[in-house]
Design a protein around this motif. Structure first.
Motif, short mmCIF file in Angstrom:
data_model
loop_
_atom_site.label_atom_id
_atom_site.label_comp_id
_atom_site.label_asym_id
_atom_site.label_seq_id
_atom_site.Cartn_x
_atom_site.Cartn_y
_atom_site.Cartn_z
N PHE A 56 0.74 -1.20 0.02
CA PHE A 56 -0.09 0.02 0.03
C PHE A 56 0.91 1.31 0.24
O PHE A 56 0.33 2.30 -0.41
N GLN A 57 2.03 1.38 0.31
CA GLN A 57 3.05 2.43 0.57
C GLN A 57 3.20 3.06 -0.97
O GLN A 57 3.41 4.12 -1.03
N VAL A 58 3.09 2.07 -2.11
CA VAL A 58 3.27 2.72 -3.36
C VAL A 58 2.30 3.62 -3.63
O VAL A 58 2.25 4.30 -4.76
N LEU A 59 1.22 3.71 -3.03
CA LEU A 59 0.07 4.58 -3.42
C LEU A 59 0.19 6.05 -2.68
O LEU A 59 -0.47 6.92 -3.12
N MET A 60 0.95 6.04 -1.77
CA MET A 60 1.10 7.38 -1.19
C MET A 60 1.43 8.57 -2.11
O MET A 60 2.35 8.59 -2.91
N GLY A 61 0.38 9.41 -2.10
CA GLY A 61 0.84 10.72 -2.76
C GLY A 61 0.12 10.58 -4.13
O GLY A 61 0.25 11.63 -4.85
N LYS A 62 -0.14 9.30 -4.52
CA LYS A 62 -0.66 9.24 -5.88
C LYS A 62 -2.11 9.77 -6.28
O LYS A 62 -2.78 9.81 -5.38
N PRO A 63 -2.29 10.51 -7.32
CA PRO A 63 -3.49 11.07 -7.80
C PRO A 63 -4.70 9.58 -8.22
O PRO A 63 -4.06 8.73 -8.47
N CYS A 64 -5.66 10.10 -8.13
CA CYS A 64 -6.88 9.17 -8.24
C CYS A 64 -8.28 10.10 -8.60
O CYS A 64 -8.25 11.27 -8.46
N LYS A 65 -9.15 9.33 -9.03
CA LYS A 65 -10.51 10.00 -9.16
C LYS A 65 -11.53 9.35 -8.37
O LYS A 65 -11.60 8.23 -8.17
N LEU A 66 -11.89 10.45 -7.39
CA LEU A 66 -13.04 9.91 -6.48
C LEU A 66 -14.71 10.28 -6.89
O LEU A 66 -14.70 11.56 -7.34
N THR A 67 -15.57 9.44 -6.81
CA THR A 67 -17.04 9.86 -7.00
C THR A 67 -17.43 9.74 -5.53
O THR A 67 -17.44 8.83 -4.64
N VAL A 68 -17.87 10.80 -5.00
CA VAL A 68 -18.62 10.90 -3.68
C VAL A 68 -20.06 11.25 -3.54
O VAL A 68 -20.43 12.01 -4.57
N THR A 69 -20.53 10.49 -2.99
CA THR A 69 -22.17 10.45 -2.66
C THR A 69 -22.42 10.82 -1.32
O THR A 69 -21.44 10.60 -0.46
N GLY A 88 -8.66 17.60 -17.41
CA GLY A 88 -7.79 18.68 -18.45
C GLY A 88 -6.45 18.75 -18.12
O GLY A 88 -5.80 19.91 -18.52
N GLY A 89 -5.90 17.67 -17.55
CA GLY A 89 -4.42 17.80 -17.56
C GLY A 89 -3.87 17.11 -16.25
O GLY A 89 -4.62 16.16 -15.63
N ALA A 90 -2.65 17.05 -15.90
CA ALA A 90 -2.13 16.49 -14.96
C ALA A 90 -2.73 17.07 -13.52
O ALA A 90 -3.22 18.30 -13.41
N CYS A 91 -2.77 16.03 -12.43
CA CYS A 91 -3.37 16.47 -11.12
C CYS A 91 -2.46 17.56 -10.41
O CYS A 91 -1.03 16.97 -10.46
N PRO A 92 -2.63 18.57 -10.07
CA PRO A 92 -1.90 19.39 -9.23
C PRO A 92 -1.16 18.65 -7.94
O PRO A 92 -1.98 17.66 -7.56
N PRO A 93 -0.21 19.28 -7.33
CA PRO A 93 0.51 18.31 -6.45
C PRO A 93 -0.41 18.56 -4.99
O PRO A 93 -1.27 19.69 -4.98
N ALA A 94 -0.35 17.85 -3.96
CA ALA A 94 -0.91 17.82 -2.89
C ALA A 94 -0.29 19.09 -1.95
O ALA A 94 0.82 19.37 -2.44
N THR A 95 -1.11 19.45 -0.99
CA THR A 95 -0.49 20.58 -0.08
C THR A 95 0.06 20.23 1.26
O THR A 95 0.82 20.79 1.69
#
Length: 246
Positions: free
Chosen positions: A117-130, A157-164
């Motif tokens: 699971f550590q390989v996921l850290m900081g990775k971008p993804c797409k979430l559908t929230v309900t 519309g492009g690359a995911c911006p970095p996390a803060t």
């Protein structure tokens, strides 16, 4: 696995996340250790974990076109908006985490117990929230992650911006876990705490037919539940549980 990129403590209050589609990044993946759960009146001990996502972009369909804008900050204005959920560490095909990893991989079956699971850290993804009624209090409505998918640059519309915020990864089985636990932010340390050993022992003894050994399980369960409830947590993880008892 190991803990990395520890952040400092912060005061966290809940802020309702609107339903919609978001570009997000994995912000927290945290092992909870053994937790006592109750399903249809039966208590059991399960290995649990949870993750949080920093919400970065929000997409809406306007006039049949996707419009994307930066996600608003938390209502405090001091940190980004986030959402999270808890899950049981299991390879059972009907479990929440198996379904999530399948969504994230584009349909490929992944066994959680063998996944890093550590390989996921900081990775971008797409979430559908309900929004849905809470499992603890059905009169309250909480945001839930309906779908977790790979990040789609064309959709947003492009690359995911970095996390803060720096990502946090914590694993109780990693060397030095006790020391790493002490470095966690206060709000996260609350959720990384396993159920009391006395409660775990009592539940296991009862399931084996040996009785609770003088321990009132319901009282201990109430104490454990109260211990992980905090009014300063960014997302009410006690109410963002998966509904599969595996």
């Amino acid at each position: 696995m190991s803990l990395s990129n520890l952040s400092g403590s912060s005061n966290r209050t809940f802020d309702l996340v609107e339903a919609g589609v978001y570009a997000a990044r994995f912000a927290v993946i945290c092992d909870q250790g053994e937790q006592v759960l109750e399903w249809q009146g039966e208590k059991s001990v399960k290995n649990r974990a949870f993750w949080n996502f920093e919400l970065i972009l929000k997409a809406e369909i306007v006039n049949q076109k996707v419009e994307v804008e930066p996600c608003r900050m938390h209502e405090s204005g001091e940190r980004p908006l986030s959402i999270g959920e808890k899950w049981t560490v299991t390879d059972h095909e009907k479990s929440n985490i198996v379904d999530r990893l399948k969504q994230l991989s584009g349909g490929k079956a992944i066994q959680p117990t063998g996944f890093d699971f550590q390989v996921l850290m900081g990775k971008p993804c797409k979430l559908t929230v309900t929004h849905a009624p809470g499992t603890v209090d059905p009169t309250k409505v909480w945001p839930r992650i309906e779908k977790l998918e790979p990040y789609d640059p064309e959709y947003f519309g492009g690359a995911c911006p970095p996390a803060t915020e720096k990502p946090i990864f914590f694993d109780w089985t990693a060397p030095g876990a006790n020391e790493a636990y002490e470095q966690l932010p206060d709000w996260l340390r609350v959720y990384a705490t396993p159920s009391p050993a006395s409660l775990i022992e009592a539940v296991r003894r009862e399931r084996l037919g040996g009785g609770s050994g003088g321990i009132d399980i319901n009282t201990e369960l109430a104490k454990a539940a109260e211990a992980v409830r905090s009014p300063t947590v960014s997302t009410p993880l006690q109410d963002l549980d998966d509904d599969i008892p595996f």
